[in-house]
Design a protein around this motif. Sequence first.
Motif, PDB file in Angstrom:
ATOM      1  N   ARG A   1       0.822  -1.198   0.000  1.00  0.00           N
ATOM      2  CA  ARG A   1       0.000   0.000   0.000  1.00  0.00           C
ATOM      3  C   ARG A   1       0.862   1.257   0.000  1.00  0.00           C
ATOM      4  N   LYS A   2       1.991   1.211   0.712  1.00  0.00           N
ATOM      5  CA  LYS A   2       2.883   2.374   0.734  1.00  0.00           C
ATOM      6  C   LYS A   2       3.513   2.615  -0.636  1.00  0.00           C
ATOM      7  N   LYS A   3       3.857   1.530  -1.332  1.00  0.00           N
ATOM      8  CA  LYS A   3       4.401   1.668  -2.683  1.00  0.00           C
ATOM      9  C   LYS A   3       3.321   2.021  -3.700  1.00  0.00           C
ATOM     10  N   ASN A   4       2.064   1.901  -3.286  1.00  0.00           N
ATOM     11  CA  ASN A   4       0.906   2.201  -4.134  1.00  0.00           C
ATOM     12  C   ASN A   4       0.881   1.315  -5.371  1.00  0.00           C
TER      13      ASN A   4
ATOM     14  N   SER B   1      -2.961   0.864  -5.326  1.00  0.00           N
ATOM     15  CA  SER B   1      -3.309  -0.198  -4.371  1.00  0.00           C
ATOM     16  C   SER B   1      -4.746  -0.068  -3.884  1.00  0.00           C
ATOM     17  N   GLU B   2      -5.446   0.949  -4.326  1.00  0.00           N
ATOM     18  CA  GLU B   2      -6.828   1.143  -3.908  1.00  0.00           C
ATOM     19  C   GLU B   2      -7.707   0.025  -4.474  1.00  0.00           C
ATOM     20  N   SER B   3      -8.474  -0.608  -3.616  1.00  0.00           N
ATOM     21  CA  SER B   3      -9.190  -1.826  -3.990  1.00  0.00           C
ATOM     22  C   SER B   3     -10.141  -1.617  -5.164  1.00  0.00           C
ATOM     23  N   VAL B   4     -10.930  -0.550  -5.131  1.00  0.00           N
ATOM     24  CA  VAL B   4     -11.915  -0.328  -6.190  1.00  0.00           C
ATOM     25  C   VAL B   4     -11.225  -0.119  -7.534  1.00  0.00           C
ATOM     26  N   LYS B   5     -10.214   0.728  -7.561  1.00  0.00           N
ATOM     27  CA  LYS B   5      -9.495   0.996  -8.820  1.00  0.00           C
ATOM     28  C   LYS B   5      -8.760  -0.255  -9.289  1.00  0.00           C
TER      29      LYS B   5
ATOM     30  N   GLU C   1       7.837  -2.868 -12.192  1.00  0.00           N
ATOM     31  CA  GLU C   1       7.781  -4.124 -11.444  1.00  0.00           C
ATOM     32  C   GLU C   1       7.756  -5.310 -12.406  1.00  0.00           C
ATOM     33  N   THR C   2       7.817  -6.510 -11.829  1.00  0.00           N
ATOM     34  CA  THR C   2       7.792  -7.732 -12.639  1.00  0.00           C
ATOM     35  C   THR C   2       6.528  -7.796 -13.489  1.00  0.00           C
TER      36      THR C   2
END
Length: 419
Positions: free
Chosen positions: A268-271, A383-387, A358-359
């Motif tokens: 979540r911090k890395k978004n 990291s926002e669940s809806v998006k 990222e990978t």
Amino acid sequence: MEILEIFNIQYKWIFYEFTNNFFLNKWGSIVFIIIGKIFLFTGLLIILEFIFNKIVRFIGRRIISSTQFVWDNILYENKVFDSLAHFFPLSIGFILINPVFKNYPKIILYLEKIFDILFVLIILQFLIRVVNSIMRISTSENSHQTIAVRSFSQLLKIISVMFCVLIIISILTKNDLITVLTSLGAITAIVILVFRDTILGFVSGVQMASTKMIKVGDWIGIHKYSIEGTVIEINLTSAKIENFDKTITSVPTYDLISTAVTNFEVMRKKNIRRIKRSILFSIQSFQFCNSESLEKFQHFYLIKNYIYRKQKEIEIFNKDKNIDLNIDINGRKLTNIGIFRQYALSYLHQHPKISQSETLMVRHLNPTPYGLPVELYCFTNTSESVKYEQIQASVFDHLLTAAKEFSLKVTQVTTNIYP
């Protein structure tokens, strides 16, 4: 003291006159006098308690209104000053016991024990309120230190209660505290068994605070209980987790370090958030590409350069090896599943919502009785669940539909659940 002597003489005279008029015997008169004194004594203490409580609260309000600190407001809200106010009337009452009841040594003995117990209870109340205030001051923000403060404060309250109970026992039994503690040595094993969860919870809290594993506000998943949610509280014995369906699950604090716990907070911090999902294809729909299909695929923007480059590479290879291409299995050829895999990879590379740092890969998994899974492994740039769910859905909406253009059949396992 002279005032108390005059009061005692007048008090006895009034009560002796009252009891004589009602024909009470000597012992009845004495009991009546003692009860009357106790009532008057209690009334005096209640009045003093009311007066000192008003004075202390008034002074406390003046202090917090004249300072800019937050901690004094918290002390006032937790009624720490009210606990201090109890000491003054009790101290005055304790001093007045001997003068008021000087002719009744038994009453003095019992009252002194009662006052000693009241002092112990007031000190316990004062300590608990101070500890609660310190905890509120120290845990204004969610951090790993919060867990240690909460664990220490709850343990300190438990120890304070136990210690005060032992002191009260020593007061009632007329034994010193060392003797009481010695007599409790025989039931130490039982005490440890009763407070097992408390001890384990305290150790867990210290470990989590020192290693910075989990804190309040973290998004975690516990596989042992099949739960996933946000930590809203970690105390001495249990941790409360708010699931995504807004239900609350309580688990033992010790389980947070003794079982497998996934902490999604770094993600979540890395978004970013991982997509790891596969499409199941029927192996019977796999085929080599002929010239017509290759010509069709060359019009697909995302893979036209790939097909051109691969055709040149394969043509050179087959020519050098002098391979008979009249048989499909001979030599190197492009397949519809291979081209689709490259198409999916190119699609992810050009997608604005997929992280390119990222990978990122599209791979085959082990074949199953239902077909071959082709897995997409990548990360969204949120990291926002809806998006996240919207991005994942849009990717698979496109690829599942695009599979038809490559003559691929997506396996759909049918059951008897639906007609």
